[in-house]
Each structure stands twice: as structure tokens, then as C-alpha cells.
Design a protein around this motif. Structure first.
Motif, PDB file in Angstrom:
ATOM      1  N   THR A  84       0.838  -1.207   0.000  1.00 31.92           N
ATOM      2  CA  THR A  84       0.000   0.000   0.000  1.00 31.92           C
ATOM      3  C   THR A  84       0.869   1.252   0.000  1.00 31.92           C
ATOM      4  O   THR A  84       0.609   2.208  -0.742  1.00 31.92           O
ATOM      5  N   ALA A  85       1.919   1.251   0.812  1.00 27.28           N
ATOM      6  CA  ALA A  85       2.823   2.401   0.869  1.00 27.28           C
ATOM      7  C   ALA A  85       3.564   2.578  -0.452  1.00 27.28           C
ATOM      8  O   ALA A  85       3.737   3.706  -0.939  1.00 27.28           O
ATOM      9  N   LEU A  86       4.005   1.483  -1.059  1.00 24.63           N
ATOM     10  CA  LEU A  86       4.697   1.541  -2.344  1.00 24.63           C
ATOM     11  C   LEU A  86       3.766   2.073  -3.432  1.00 24.63           C
ATOM     12  O   LEU A  86       4.154   2.916  -4.244  1.00 24.63           O
ATOM     13  N   GLU A  87       2.535   1.606  -3.440  1.00 26.37           N
ATOM     14  CA  GLU A  87       1.551   2.066  -4.424  1.00 26.37           C
ATOM     15  C   GLU A  87       1.292   3.566  -4.272  1.00 26.37           C
ATOM     16  O   GLU A  87       1.249   4.302  -5.260  1.00 26.37           O
ATOM     17  N   ALA A  88       1.150   4.035  -3.050  1.00 23.55           N
ATOM     18  CA  ALA A  88       0.922   5.463  -2.802  1.00 23.55           C
ATOM     19  C   ALA A  88       2.131   6.286  -3.239  1.00 23.55           C
ATOM     20  O   ALA A  88       1.983   7.365  -3.826  1.00 23.55           O
ATOM     21  N   SER A  89       3.324   5.775  -2.996  1.00 18.86           N
ATOM     22  CA  SER A  89       4.542   6.475  -3.395  1.00 18.86           C
ATOM     23  C   SER A  89       4.643   6.573  -4.911  1.00 18.86           C
ATOM     24  O   SER A  89       4.953   7.630  -5.453  1.00 18.86           O
ATOM     25  N   GLN A  90       4.382   5.472  -5.597  1.00 17.42           N
ATOM     26  CA  GLN A  90       4.443   5.461  -7.055  1.00 17.42           C
ATOM     27  C   GLN A  90       3.379   6.369  -7.666  1.00 17.42           C
ATOM     28  O   GLN A  90       3.634   7.076  -8.635  1.00 17.42           O
TER      29      GLN A  90
END
Length: 184
Positions: free
Chosen positions: A25-31
Motif C-alpha cells: 500500500t505504501a509503495l503504491e501510494a509512493s508510485q
């Protein structure tokens, strides 16, 4: 023994899956944030290119020399005006061509001499400028120049008051737009 192993590993597996979900979830938000930033920057660069070109067309159209020449064209006055058009094209690599169109829609003067004498009366951006309104096209394909694409800015040529004597058309190269988009 197997029960003790399962009892020890089960909480660790649950924690690992929970942490994996949070990390994804954090990676998706960052991307997504990076993509939004790239889109915002690209839109800003395109807006800067288009606004700058529109302002250049307006500035050139405010030069009364073009309006005076259209009112009374003479061969001696043509060359200095052609030189002005050429200096704008040479100074800005994004500009493909600058044209001066008379009230009938005929190209009277151009940075590309091959365009002179052709009629742009059917083009919407020219009709709008001849009607007294500034107009910008979207990306258009120009059949006059072997299907060269680009954006056109048309500005009325007139004295401070009164009907337009003609129009000034600045054609931007499509490569100027695509170069910005290709960097994405």
C-alpha cells in the motif's frame, strides 16, 4: 512437536502478511505520487511552451508594420517584414513558420516562401482571427507542408481600433510538443 512449530510460526506468518500488505500500500501510494508529480510537471512545461508561443504571436501581431504593409503592399516594404518573420523563426527552434494573411485569407508573406499565395480562408483559426478574435488550434495536420503537424496561433492584424486588416499565424512544430511528452 508439529503443533508447537505451527503455534510458533502462525503468528509470525500473520505478521509477515500484514506487513507485506502495508508495504504494498505504501509503495503504491509512493508510485502514484511520483506519477502525479511527473504529470503535473509535464503539463506545466506544455503550458509554458504554448503560453510563450501565444505571447510571441500576440507581440508580433501588435507590430503595426504588418498592418500598414497589408493596407498598402509594396515590394520595397516586403523584405524588411520577411526579415522580421525569419528572425523570429531563427530565434525560436519551436516555431515552424510565421505567416501574414490578408483579409481574404490569402498568405501574403511567410517565413516559408512556398506558402505565399496559398489560401487559408477555410481554416478555423484564420477565420477567427480575421473576425477579430485570437485563436489557437489543437494539434493539426497541415496538408500544405506534406502533412506536417503542429499547433497554430492566429492573431488579428489591425490598428488600435477597427476591423482586422488580416491575421498573423504562428505555427509551432509538433516536435516541440512531442519532445516534452517523450521525456515522460
Amino acid at each position: 512437536m508439529l503443533a508447537m512449530l505451527a503455534t510458533a510460526l502462525l503468528p509470525m506468518l500473520a505478521t509477515a502478511f500484514y506487513n507485506l500488505g502495508g508495504s504494498l500500500t505504501a509503495l503504491e501510494a509512493s508510485q502514484l505520487g511520483k506519477v502525479e508529480l511527473i504529470a503535473h510537471n509535464t503539463a506545466g512545461r506544455l503550458a509554458q511552451l504554448l503560453d510563450g508561443s501565444r505571447n510571441l504571436a500576440r507581440t508580433m501581431a501588435s507590430d503595426d508594420d504588418f498592418t500598414r504593409w497589408l493596407a498598402q503592399p509594396d515590394p520595397a516594404g516586403r523584405q524588411p517584414l520577411h526579415d522580421k518573420l525569419m528572425s523570429m523563426v531563427r530565434a525560436n527552434a519551436d516555431v515552424r513558420e510565421v505567416l501574414v494573411v490578408d483579409a481574404a485569407g490569402s498568405v501574403r508573406l511567410s517565413s516559408n516562401v512556398q506558402s505565399e499565395g496559398s489560401s487559408l480562408a477555410a481554416r478555423e483559426h484564420v477565420r477567427q482571427a480575421l473576425g477579430g478574435q485570437s485563436h489557437t488550434t489543437g494539434l493539426l495536420v497541415d496538408s500544405m507542408q506534406r502533412h506536417a503537424a503542429g499547433v497554430a496561433f492566429a492573431e488579428p492584424l489591425r490598428y488600435a481600433v477597427g476591423q482586422p486588416q488580416g491575421a498573423l499565424v504562428l505555427r509551432l512544430r509538433a516536435a516541440a510538443v512531442s519532445a516534452i511528452l517523450d521525456e515522460v
